[in-house]
Design an enzyme around this catalytic site. Structure first.
Site, PDB file in Angstrom:
ATOM      1  N   HIS A 199       0.821  -1.214   0.000  1.00 18.09           N
ATOM      2  CA  HIS A 199       0.000   0.000   0.000  1.00 18.09           C
ATOM      3  C   HIS A 199       0.856   1.265   0.000  1.00 18.09           C
ATOM      4  O   HIS A 199       0.358   2.335  -0.332  1.00 18.09           O
ATOM      5  CB  HIS A 199      -1.051  -0.022   1.120  1.00 18.09           C
TER       6      HIS A 199
ATOM      7  N   ASP B  71       1.147  -7.677   2.339  1.00 17.59           N
ATOM      8  CA  ASP B  71       1.273  -6.241   2.044  1.00 17.59           C
ATOM      9  C   ASP B  71       2.736  -5.794   1.875  1.00 17.59           C
ATOM     10  O   ASP B  71       3.273  -5.093   2.721  1.00 17.59           O
ATOM     11  CB  ASP B  71       0.590  -5.460   3.179  1.00 17.59           C
TER      12      ASP B  71
ATOM     13  N   SER C  11       3.948   2.273   8.507  1.00 16.78           N
ATOM     14  CA  SER C  11       3.747   1.286   7.461  1.00 16.78           C
ATOM     15  C   SER C  11       5.059   1.031   6.745  1.00 16.78           C
ATOM     16  O   SER C  11       5.738   1.968   6.338  1.00 16.78           O
ATOM     17  CB  SER C  11       2.736   1.776   6.444  1.00 16.78           C
TER      18      SER C  11
END
Ligand code: ARG
Ligand code: GLU
Length: 708
Positions: free
Chosen positions: A84, A221, A643
């Site tokens: 992402h 991810d 992230s």
């Protein structure tokens, strides 16, 4: 002032160092926490984490873009981050013919790696306490505005000195503890960053927005990039002559797996937390701000979803936009629930009452009252700002029209238009714009605007126009039928002569009139009130530290996140999301197969993965139970910006990539509950498995250093 604060902070650290797992610590001060870390299992030293004399783990961590983290995993500049985080880049390289979002992308040679305009990664060279220099010339009688100007001037000076040599150095000065302390951060910034690999979204975004912020999770991810440098290993703009960057340090990858109770440590760039705010700030978020923003986004998301389901083209166009809108939307819902469950407003009110009583007659007398007074004035303005941001500012064609209008340059004698820039802007806008979505959203959100924003906080322009049009629907009809900006051919034909027409265009006018109103009537007031608030919080922050220390109130103090490098540590641990339920701390490929469903977009996995599972063709990547591990959760305190952060084990080796938090714990930006707050990481073995078995890109594995 600086000294007293540090002494207080130190005293607190030593009194309450046993406090569990909350906190985002400054790497340069990690020696203050290292004993606690080692007590919890960490085997390395403070110098191994952060050093300016020798290579340390910090040299293997990068700020990826302007909102994610990445880590070096090879001697040739290979970096890992989340899928992402690379999503925008993967999407930019995608079209219906080459749909890398859907099918994945793997460069099988260096030549195939794809450059990404505008993407940078930054290494932290060093960080230094510069409080004294920043406050040089300050005296307590100064107004906050004056102080802000002084801080800005002193910061600019320091930044200029620090970056003189050029060479891709970038510096920032950041306030900690509401400006009780200042640090200079010096970065080396690389701008030739190429896409190396990304799994298909059915792996990298498996579970999509349905599973986002949730546990149990099975999302692969991750994406892989490579940093390129000039021949001397220095930052350089993209050139085909650039060579892979050679890092001072890169992570070794542990394949021995993780167990409940294991020590973990996250090294990354958390974006923003507000752990020390007053109950009124929390009350606004819980009862007003979040609920309204959630509702407005629900309307937009439903409209997007309807059209995305109808067309593959629209799905690609809106995938990135949709993910962005949905992400905060879902997080806010968890946050509201968490704040309610923790009774944070009430707990804070009780704390404030006790603090206020204690403060009587001393340095911090009256600070609570001051903060409450400012919040009372600020609230209606904040509400108007929230509505403006979530409605007017989200109208895509109006945004585009305004950006276009800014490309005209007007002097006394002539008007010019930068045609090249205009074409570029138009091209990137139309590539991902679908009129029916924009139009329906306009109608939905502007009707909410009409209903919920008090008349005093609406621009006169808006009220007149609405009266003339008679309804939001008619207004939308005008913009989305008559604006030049709905038609690429008309936009391509715009010349410098058309400036007046562009400014009068209904889309431009809509954006511009609201902007003028916001800049003149709202922003100056919120800026002023926020400055007052900063000033009051600076005292309240120090007051909280003194109060908790002298009154023996157990509370961990660490600076709120501000997208600077931090260390968070904890251990792998399950949790109970609700009465009667307990979640284990790790997930496996079995769970992917349980969710697999070709009928549901978010759960439709690649056939390749089904075949591998059926044949149990896991190679060396299975765990002790014979399954491939996928994700795990731990008690590390993280937030947006973390992230892509490396998840590191007791030996300093990479065991995972951080990518999310559990929904029930998303209030940790405001209040941390060690029972519930968990960060979600991708198990590194699932990354290796995907590269090896799904992508057949073993040449990448050969670059990495795997350790048992
Ligand atoms: N919740 C994660 C974060 O805050 C992942 C977001 C991207 N994924 C998504 N399904 N929208 O950024
Ligand atoms: N996914 C988030 C990010 O993009 C991390 C999740 C969180 O907010 O903790 O940084």
């Amino acid at each position: 002032m600086k000294k007293s604060l540090l002494i207080i902070a130190l005293a607190i650290t030593s009194i309450f160092s046993a406090k569990a797992d909350e906190g985002m610590w400054l790497p340069s001060l990690i020696s203050q926490r290292i004993e606690d870390m080692q007590g919890k299992g960490f085997k390395l030293s403070a110098e191994d984490i952060y050093s300016i004399n020798q290579a340390s783990l910090k040299d293997a961590v990068v700020l990826f873009g302007r909102g994610c983290t990445g880590e070096l995993i090879s001697a040739e500049g290979l970096i890992l981050t989340n899928h992402h985080c690379g999503y925008g880049q993967i999407q930019q390289h995608s079209s219906v013919e080459h749909d890398y979002l859907r099918d994945g992308f793997w460069a099988m040679s260096r030549e195939e790696e794809l450059p990404n305009k505008g993407l940078t990664v930054s290494f932290l060279e060093r960080m230094d306490d510069v409080t004294e220099m920043i406050l040089d010339g300050y005296n307590p009688s100064m107004a906050e505005q004056e102080r802000a100007e002084l801080v800005k001037a002193n910061s600019d000076k320091l930044i200029k000195e620090a970056t003189q040599e050029g060479n891709g150095l970038r510096a920032t000065v950041e306030a900690l503890y509401y400006g009780n302390q200042y640090f200079l951060f010096l970065y080396r910034e690389y701008s030739d960053i190429r896409l190396v690999g990304a799994p298909p979204s059915s792996i990298g975004k498996f579970g999509g927005d349905t599973d986002n912020w949730m546990w149990p999770r099975h999302t692969g991810d991750f994406s892989i990039f490579r940093i390129y440098a000039d021949k001397d290993n220095n930052p350089a703009a993209y050139s085909k002559d650039n060579v892979p960057y050679q890092p001072k340090k890169y992570f070794k990858i542990s394949t021995s797996g993780v167990q409940e109770g294991d020590f973990t440590f996250i090294y990354g760039f958390p974006g923003r937390t507000q752990e020390y705010i007053h109950s009124e700030g929390v009350r606004y978020i819980e009862q007003t701000g979040d609920p309204h923003k959630i509702h407005l986004r629900t309307l937009r998301l439903d409209i997007m979803k309807k059209y995305m389901n109808e067309s593959q083209k629209v799905r690609i166009q809106y995938s990135s936009k949709n993910a962005n809108v949905a992400n905060a939307w879902k997080k806010w819902q968890g946050e509201v629930k968490g704040i309610k469950k923790m009774k944070t407003v009430q707990t804070k009110q009780e704390f404030e009452k006790a603090f206020d009583k204690w403060a009587k007659g001393g340095e911090f007398d009256g600070v609570i009252e001051k903060i409450e007074g400012i919040y009372a004035q600020l609230e209606p303005y904040q509400f108007a700002t929230d509505y403006y941001t979530e409605t007017v500012r989200t109208v895509e064609v109006a945004n585009f029209a305004m950006s276009f209008a800014r490309l005209f340059k007007k002097t006394d004698s002539e008007v010019t238009l930068d045609k090249a820039k205009a074409d570029e802007l138009a091209e990137s806008f139309y590539k991902d714009w679908y009129l029916p979505i924009d139009k329906e959203s306009f109608v939905a959100i502007m009707n909410e605007y009409e209903k919920n924003v008090p008349a005093d906080f609406k621009p006169a322009y808006y009220k007149e126009k609405l009266a003339a049009y008679g309804s939001i629907e008619t207004w939308a009809e005008d913009i989305f039928t008559n604006s030049i900006f709905i038609d690429p051919a008309k936009v391509a034909a715009i010349t410098a002569e058309d400036r007046e027409a562009v400014l009068k265009d209904p889309a431009t006018e809509f954006f511009n009139e609201f902007l003028k109103w916001y800049s003149n009537d709202i922003q100056p007031v919120t800026t002023k009130l926020n400055q007052d608030l900063q000033l009051a919080y600076r005292d309240y922050m120090r007051g909280q530290m003194v109060y908790c220390r002298t009154q023996r109130v157990p509370k961990a103090f660490y600076p709120d996140a501000n997208l600077t490098l931090r260390v968070a540590y904890g251990h792998i641990k399950g949790y109970s999301p609700a009465d009667g339920a307990y979640y284990k701390p790790s997930s496996t490929i079995k769970g992917i197969m349980e969710k697999d469903n070709p009928e549901i977009f978010d759960y439709n996995i690649p056939q390749r993965l089904r075949d591998i599972y059926a044949a149990k063709d896991y190679g060396r990547w299975a765990d002790a139970t014979g399954e491939v591990p996928v994700c795990f959760i731990a008690t590390n305190h993280t937030t947006g910006g973390n992230s892509g952060s490396p998840v590191i084990n007791a030996d300093g080796n990479l065991i995972g990539i951080n990518f999310d938090r559990v929904w029930e714990g998303t209030m940790s930006d405001i209040v941390f509950d060690p029972e519930i707050c968990r960060n979600i990481s991708l198990d590194i073995r699932y990354v290796l498995f995907t590269i090896d078995k799904v992508a057949d890109a073993d040449h990448l594995l050969e670059e990495m250093t795997l350790v048992e």
